[in-house]
Design a protein around this motif. Structure first.
Motif, PDB file in Angstrom:
ATOM      1  N   GLN A 126      33.669  37.255  35.830  1.00  0.00           N
ATOM      2  CA  GLN A 126      34.298  38.208  36.753  1.00  0.00           C
ATOM      3  C   GLN A 126      34.620  39.520  36.055  1.00  0.00           C
ATOM      4  OE1 GLN A 126      37.459  36.403  39.197  1.00  0.00           O
ATOM      5  NE2 GLN A 126      36.680  34.459  38.495  1.00  0.00           N
ATOM      6  N   CYS A 127      35.018  39.420  34.780  1.00  0.00           N
ATOM      7  CA  CYS A 127      35.318  40.647  34.033  1.00  0.00           C
ATOM      8  C   CYS A 127      34.056  41.475  33.843  1.00  0.00           C
ATOM      9  CB  CYS A 127      35.920  40.316  32.680  1.00  0.00           C
ATOM     10  SG  CYS A 127      37.605  39.745  32.787  1.00  0.00           S
ATOM     11  N   TYR A 131      43.931  39.676  33.682  1.00  0.00           N
ATOM     12  CA  TYR A 131      44.119  38.381  34.343  1.00  0.00           C
ATOM     13  C   TYR A 131      44.589  38.479  35.789  1.00  0.00           C
ATOM     14  CZ  TYR A 131      43.172  36.617  29.762  1.00  0.00           C
ATOM     15  OH  TYR A 131      42.559  36.365  28.583  1.00  0.00           O
ATOM     16  N   PRO A 132      45.435  39.472  36.143  1.00  0.00           N
ATOM     17  CA  PRO A 132      45.787  39.553  37.568  1.00  0.00           C
ATOM     18  C   PRO A 132      44.619  40.033  38.435  1.00  0.00           C
ATOM     19  CG  PRO A 132      47.179  41.007  36.226  1.00  0.00           C
ATOM     20  CD  PRO A 132      46.161  40.447  35.324  1.00  0.00           C
ATOM     21  N   SER A 163      34.274  31.502  33.712  1.00  0.00           N
ATOM     22  CA  SER A 163      34.324  32.160  35.020  1.00  0.00           C
ATOM     23  C   SER A 163      35.125  33.460  34.922  1.00  0.00           C
ATOM     24  CB  SER A 163      34.890  31.188  36.054  1.00  0.00           C
ATOM     25  OG  SER A 163      35.960  31.733  36.743  1.00  0.00           O
ATOM     26  N   ILE A 164      36.209  33.457  34.124  1.00  0.00           N
ATOM     27  CA  ILE A 164      36.970  34.706  33.953  1.00  0.00           C
ATOM     28  C   ILE A 164      36.078  35.781  33.342  1.00  0.00           C
ATOM     29  CG2 ILE A 164      38.894  35.819  32.751  1.00  0.00           C
ATOM     30  CD1 ILE A 164      40.420  33.235  32.934  1.00  0.00           C
ATOM     31  N   VAL A 223      41.467  38.993  38.278  1.00  0.00           N
ATOM     32  CA  VAL A 223      40.398  38.009  38.499  1.00  0.00           C
ATOM     33  C   VAL A 223      40.974  36.715  39.058  1.00  0.00           C
ATOM     34  CG1 VAL A 223      38.890  38.913  36.701  1.00  0.00           C
ATOM     35  CG2 VAL A 223      40.584  37.192  36.109  1.00  0.00           C
ATOM     36  N   ASN A 224      40.081  35.898  39.573  1.00  0.00           N
ATOM     37  CA  ASN A 224      40.491  34.611  40.144  1.00  0.00           C
ATOM     38  C   ASN A 224      40.338  33.502  39.130  1.00  0.00           C
ATOM     39  OD1 ASN A 224      41.315  35.059  42.739  1.00  0.00           O
ATOM     40  ND2 ASN A 224      39.192  35.304  43.445  1.00  0.00           N
ATOM     41  N   TRP A 225      41.375  32.772  38.919  1.00  0.00           N
ATOM     42  CA  TRP A 225      41.259  31.621  38.019  1.00  0.00           C
ATOM     43  C   TRP A 225      42.459  30.733  38.262  1.00  0.00           C
ATOM     44  CZ3 TRP A 225      44.918  30.835  34.012  1.00  0.00           C
ATOM     45  CH2 TRP A 225      45.859  31.862  33.901  1.00  0.00           C
ATOM     46  N   LYS A 226      42.406  29.524  37.734  1.00  0.00           N
ATOM     47  CA  LYS A 226      43.562  28.660  37.926  1.00  0.00           C
ATOM     48  C   LYS A 226      43.966  27.984  36.613  1.00  0.00           C
ATOM     49  CE  LYS A 226      41.072  24.600  39.670  1.00  0.00           C
ATOM     50  NZ  LYS A 226      39.666  24.995  39.545  1.00  0.00           N
ATOM     51  N   GLU A 240      36.825  27.454  33.006  1.00  0.00           N
ATOM     52  CA  GLU A 240      37.667  28.489  33.611  1.00  0.00           C
ATOM     53  C   GLU A 240      37.451  29.811  32.868  1.00  0.00           C
ATOM     54  OE1 GLU A 240      39.557  29.038  36.677  1.00  0.00           O
ATOM     55  OE2 GLU A 240      38.796  27.015  36.441  1.00  0.00           O
ATOM     56  N   GLN A 262      49.406  33.503  33.545  1.00  0.00           N
ATOM     57  CA  GLN A 262      49.833  33.449  34.934  1.00  0.00           C
ATOM     58  C   GLN A 262      51.301  33.845  35.092  1.00  0.00           C
ATOM     59  OE1 GLN A 262      50.750  29.737  36.644  1.00  0.00           O
ATOM     60  NE2 GLN A 262      49.440  30.067  38.413  1.00  0.00           N
TER      61      GLN A 262
END
Ligand code: SF4
Lengths: 140, 402
Positions: B276-277, B241-242, B272-273, B244-247, B269, B234
């Protein structure tokens, strides 16, 4: 060395293993541990990872051996009950692998203590480790 | 009469070859009765001289070398090295390569955290957890084998992209495995979070406050469990990483339980990454996985990557030739291990091991550090005989004391 009747008899079943991790990258160590977990489960053959080499029948060695490890390896080999089967696991302990040219490398395992079996690979798959140990046992 | 406990401490050595540890390392716990008063550790059993070796390899070979710094984070080091080299060469890799890099990175995080959870269970005396979790880890390794051809050490990275593509027709297989994994993760999280014994053993044990983390400059889940939201993914975004959505998962308590929680939730998390990838992969053209890099100019670069244990940092100097002139590596465990001084002192011996294990120390990563240290001291670390003699003496002394 192991032709004596009684001694080769004791290597038939329930081998206890001691694991010596040298200067490794950890993959070999983890693949060895992996052999104990449910998918490969060597414990069903009575094999057990023990905490002291004094209880062991097989000495598994992974990783390259550096100057600092060499002394420990010799000491551990001295403490081990004889006869003991020594298995070098992974490219590192067989030949030094990628670290053989390193400045602290102290020679592949077989230059330090006698080795009974080599299991090459980087890292060898658990199947390969099992196959290696069983081949060794059959030969004895 | 005042009794000075420090004058006669009992030394309990853990290691170097101890069943608790897969890797060789010597911890000396100085104890007063059951209570740990001080911790000292001795490294060098794992030193391989990697930074020096790297100077004799070509850039392409260095990837295989840094991969073998640590087997568990065998993608984080190439990741950081690739980021570093791409800074020197100044290329932007194709999006497809970015997605593939992130997929491998996150799969690695999952397998590493699972591995840790298993070992933590083992340290607590929960061998069932150990066996279970390592069983769940196998499908992740299978995914690696499908994608890269090897269970560990993936050899996926190169300057300017990745070596192998993930063909789009493989995506459903990966997705299926991930779905199965998600189910298992839920099961595991449920079991761990609700078990009263795990609560009793880990809550309030090995506490690190926010200030401790800052003082020791700890990174990764160790820091995040104490409320410091530090994550290279982050703070200095790289790869996909920029996109996709993650926290960033954090917890406030800083004890062992918080570290367990952070790692377990991080795995979700990661899943989920990856998902999305995979979606992203479908949009990109197959085979567009690298930018050809012909030569590396003279220069200096730094690269960072978030390993499962925290920030991996690589620094390389080049002179326009084929290999690095200087290669410096800093692994996360280097800073994390120093928190033992805080987390273990004052605990009972039985809690010390889990406090040690809680930061997920990785010694093979840390071991090159001995070299840097000595670089400044101008003393070679293993000058052969005297060093060995010294360590022999120490072993002897220890033996006598026990
Ligand atoms: S043989 Fe390969 S996997 Fe095994 S310790 Fe050596 S570098 Fe690591």
């Amino acid at each position: 060395m192991l032709k004596l009747g009684f001694k080769s008899y004791i290597f038939k079943k329930s081998l206890w293993l001691f694991h010596f991790g040298g200067a490794s990258c950890n993959n070999c160590d983890i693949e060895i541990l992996d052999c104990l977990t449910p998918r490969y489960d060597v414990e069903r053959f009575g094999m057990l990872l023990v905490g002291s080499v004094r209880h062991a029948d097989v000495l598994l060695i992974s990783g390259s051996i550096n100057q600092k490890d060499k002394v420990r390896l010799l000491e551990i080999y001295k403490q081990a009950p004889k006869p003991i089967l020594v298995v070098a696991i992974g490219a590192c302990s067989c030949t030094g692998g990628i670290f053989a040219e390193g400045n602290v490398f102290a020679g592949p395992v077989d230059k330090i203590i006698p080795v009974d079996a080599y299991i090459p690979g980087c890292p060898p798959k658990p199947e390969a480790i099992l196959a290696g140990i069983f081949k060794l046992l059959k030969k004895k | 009469m005042k009794f000075d406990y420090m004058s006669k401490p009992t030394i309990i050595p853990i290691g170097p070859y101890h069943p608790l540890q897969a890797e060789p390392e010597l911890f000396k716990l100085y104890c007063d009765g059951e209570i740990v008063k001080d911790v000292k550790w001795e490294t060098g059993y794992n030193h391989r001289g990697i930074e020096k070796l790297s100077e004799s390899k070509t850039f392409d070979q260095v990837f295989f070398l840094v991969e073998r710094i640590c087997g568990i984070c065998s993608t984080s080091h190439p990741f950081a090295f690739a980021n570093c080299m791409e800074e020197i060469v100044n290329v932007e890799i194709p999006d497809r390569a970015k997605y593939i890099r992130s997929i491998i990175g996150e799969l690695e995080r999952i397998h590493s955290h699972l591995l840790w959870a298993g070992l933590a269970g083992h340290f607590l005396g929960y061998n069932t957890v150990f066996m279970w979790v390592w069983k769940y880890r196998e499908p992740v390794l299978d995914l690696f084998e499908i994608i890269t051809g090897n269970r560990n050490s993936y050899a996926m990275f190169k300057i300017g992209g990745v070596r192998r593509d993930i063909p789009n027709n493989l995506v459903p297989t990966i997705q299926k495995n991930l779905d199965a994994l998600k189910h298992k993760l839920d099961l595991l999280i449920g079991v761990v979070m609700d078990d009263p014994v795990i609560h009793a053993r880990t809550k309030g044990v090995g506490v690190l406050t926010k200030q401790d983390i800052i003082n020791f400059a700890a990174v990764g889940p160790t820091a995040r469990a104490s409320g410091v939201a530090i994550d290279v993914r982050q703070d200095d975004p790289y790869a996909a990483y920029p996109l996709v959505n993650w926290k960033v998962i954090t917890a406030e308590e800083g004890d062992v339980f918080a570290k367990i929680a952070v790692r377990l939730l991080e795995m979700h998390e990661s899943v989920s990454i990856i998902e999305q990838c995979l979606e992203g992969l479908k949009k990109e053209k197959e085979g567009d996985i690298e930018v050809k890099v012909k030569n590396v100019p003279e220069g200096m670069g730094t690269g960072r990557a978030e390993a499962p244990r925290g920030e991996v940092f690589h620094f390389v100097t080049t002179d326009g030739g084929y290999s690095p002139v200087r290669h410096k590596v800093r692994a996360p465990s280097y800073t994390n291990i120093s928190t033992f001084k805080k987390s273990c002192v004052g605990q009972t011996i039985s809690d010390a091991t889990i406090s040690l294990a809680a930061v997920d120390p990785c010694y093979c990563c840390t071991e090159r550090m001995a070299m840097v240290y000595d670089y400044y001291n101008k003393k070679p670390i293993l000058s052969g005989k005297d060093m060995i003699k010294l360590s022999q003496q120490k072993t002897e002394e220890l033996k006598k004391k026990l």
